[in-house]
Design a protein around this motif. Sequence first.
Motif, mmCIF file in Angstrom:
data_model
loop_
_atom_site.group_PDB
_atom_site.id
_atom_site.type_symbol
_atom_site.label_atom_id
_atom_site.label_comp_id
_atom_site.label_asym_id
_atom_site.label_seq_id
_atom_site.Cartn_x
_atom_site.Cartn_y
_atom_site.Cartn_z
ATOM 1 N N UNK A 100 9.018 -60.778 -33.606
ATOM 2 C CA UNK A 100 7.592 -60.490 -33.786
ATOM 3 C C UNK A 100 7.358 -59.667 -35.046
ATOM 4 N N UNK A 101 8.234 -58.718 -35.312
ATOM 5 C CA UNK A 101 8.088 -57.890 -36.511
ATOM 6 C C UNK A 101 8.242 -58.735 -37.772
ATOM 7 N N UNK A 102 9.238 -59.613 -37.786
ATOM 8 C CA UNK A 102 9.447 -60.478 -38.952
ATOM 9 C C UNK A 102 8.257 -61.413 -39.130
ATOM 10 N N UNK A 103 7.753 -61.963 -38.032
ATOM 11 C CA UNK A 103 6.588 -62.841 -38.116
ATOM 12 C C UNK A 103 5.370 -62.079 -38.639
ATOM 13 N N UNK A 162 5.371 -59.397 -40.592
ATOM 14 C CA UNK A 162 5.573 -59.105 -42.018
ATOM 15 C C UNK A 162 5.290 -60.356 -42.852
ATOM 16 N N UNK A 163 5.775 -61.518 -42.395
ATOM 17 C CA UNK A 163 5.517 -62.770 -43.130
ATOM 18 C C UNK A 163 4.018 -63.086 -43.150
ATOM 19 N N UNK A 164 3.356 -62.940 -42.018
ATOM 20 C CA UNK A 164 1.919 -63.219 -41.944
ATOM 21 C C UNK A 164 1.131 -62.300 -42.876
ATOM 22 N N UNK A 165 1.443 -61.015 -42.851
ATOM 23 C CA UNK A 165 0.706 -60.069 -43.686
ATOM 24 C C UNK A 165 0.982 -60.310 -45.170
ATOM 25 N N UNK A 205 1.651 -63.207 -46.593
ATOM 26 C CA UNK A 205 0.866 -64.396 -46.959
ATOM 27 C C UNK A 205 -0.611 -64.042 -47.055
ATOM 28 N N UNK A 206 -1.096 -63.219 -46.134
ATOM 29 C CA UNK A 206 -2.503 -62.801 -46.142
ATOM 30 C C UNK A 206 -2.821 -62.009 -47.411
ATOM 31 N N UNK A 207 -1.936 -61.108 -47.801
ATOM 32 C CA UNK A 207 -2.155 -60.300 -49.007
ATOM 33 C C UNK A 207 -2.170 -61.192 -50.244
ATOM 34 N N UNK A 208 -1.241 -62.140 -50.319
ATOM 35 C CA UNK A 208 -1.176 -63.024 -51.484
ATOM 36 C C UNK A 208 -2.432 -63.892 -51.575
ATOM 37 N N UNK A 209 -2.887 -64.420 -50.438
ATOM 38 C CA UNK A 209 -4.091 -65.259 -50.479
ATOM 39 C C UNK A 209 -5.325 -64.439 -50.842
ATOM 40 N N UNK A 210 -5.388 -63.202 -50.364
ATOM 41 C CA UNK A 210 -6.516 -62.331 -50.714
ATOM 42 C C UNK A 210 -6.509 -62.019 -52.207
ATOM 43 N N UNK A 211 -5.340 -61.734 -52.752
ATOM 44 C CA UNK A 211 -5.244 -61.450 -54.183
ATOM 45 C C UNK A 211 -5.630 -62.684 -55.010
ATOM 46 N N UNK A 212 -5.250 -63.863 -54.534
ATOM 47 C CA UNK A 212 -5.618 -65.094 -55.256
ATOM 48 C C UNK A 212 -7.131 -65.289 -55.248
ATOM 49 N N UNK A 213 -7.774 -65.051 -54.109
ATOM 50 C CA UNK A 213 -9.228 -65.209 -54.054
ATOM 51 C C UNK A 213 -9.917 -64.154 -54.924
ATOM 52 N N UNK A 214 -9.382 -62.943 -54.946
ATOM 53 C CA UNK A 214 -9.950 -61.900 -55.819
ATOM 54 C C UNK A 214 -9.824 -62.330 -57.286
ATOM 55 N N UNK A 215 -8.695 -62.921 -57.650
ATOM 56 C CA UNK A 215 -8.494 -63.378 -59.022
ATOM 57 C C UNK A 215 -9.550 -64.418 -59.405
#
Length: 120
Positions: A42-45, A47-50, A52-62
Amino acid sequence: MSNLARKQQQTYVQPNPKIETQMKPVHKRRKITPGEKLIAGLFIAFVCFMSIKIISTQASIYFINKDIHGLETSIQSKKKVNDDLKMQVSDMSTYERIWKKAKELGLKLNENNVKVVEEK
């Protein structure tokens, strides 16, 4: 006095002599329990989810910042066009130009029909 006798008997009891034996060090292998595996998964999942979420948020901000920059450039060009048009209006609204155009069209200055308009 019977209590006293019991106490004395208990104190005189000698323990068996300990036999010293050489014990091999036992390496106990810690086993990972299913609960720990579940928590780690669950912890690894998470970390992976967050990540991906951070990267997608940064892409939308860009992309939003890119759109904002494009709009600012467009606004600057529109402001420049507006300033140029204001300069043309001020050049074309001079008294001498208006008087020249009126003469070309055959208009004459009649002092009785002139009204003074004050600007505020």
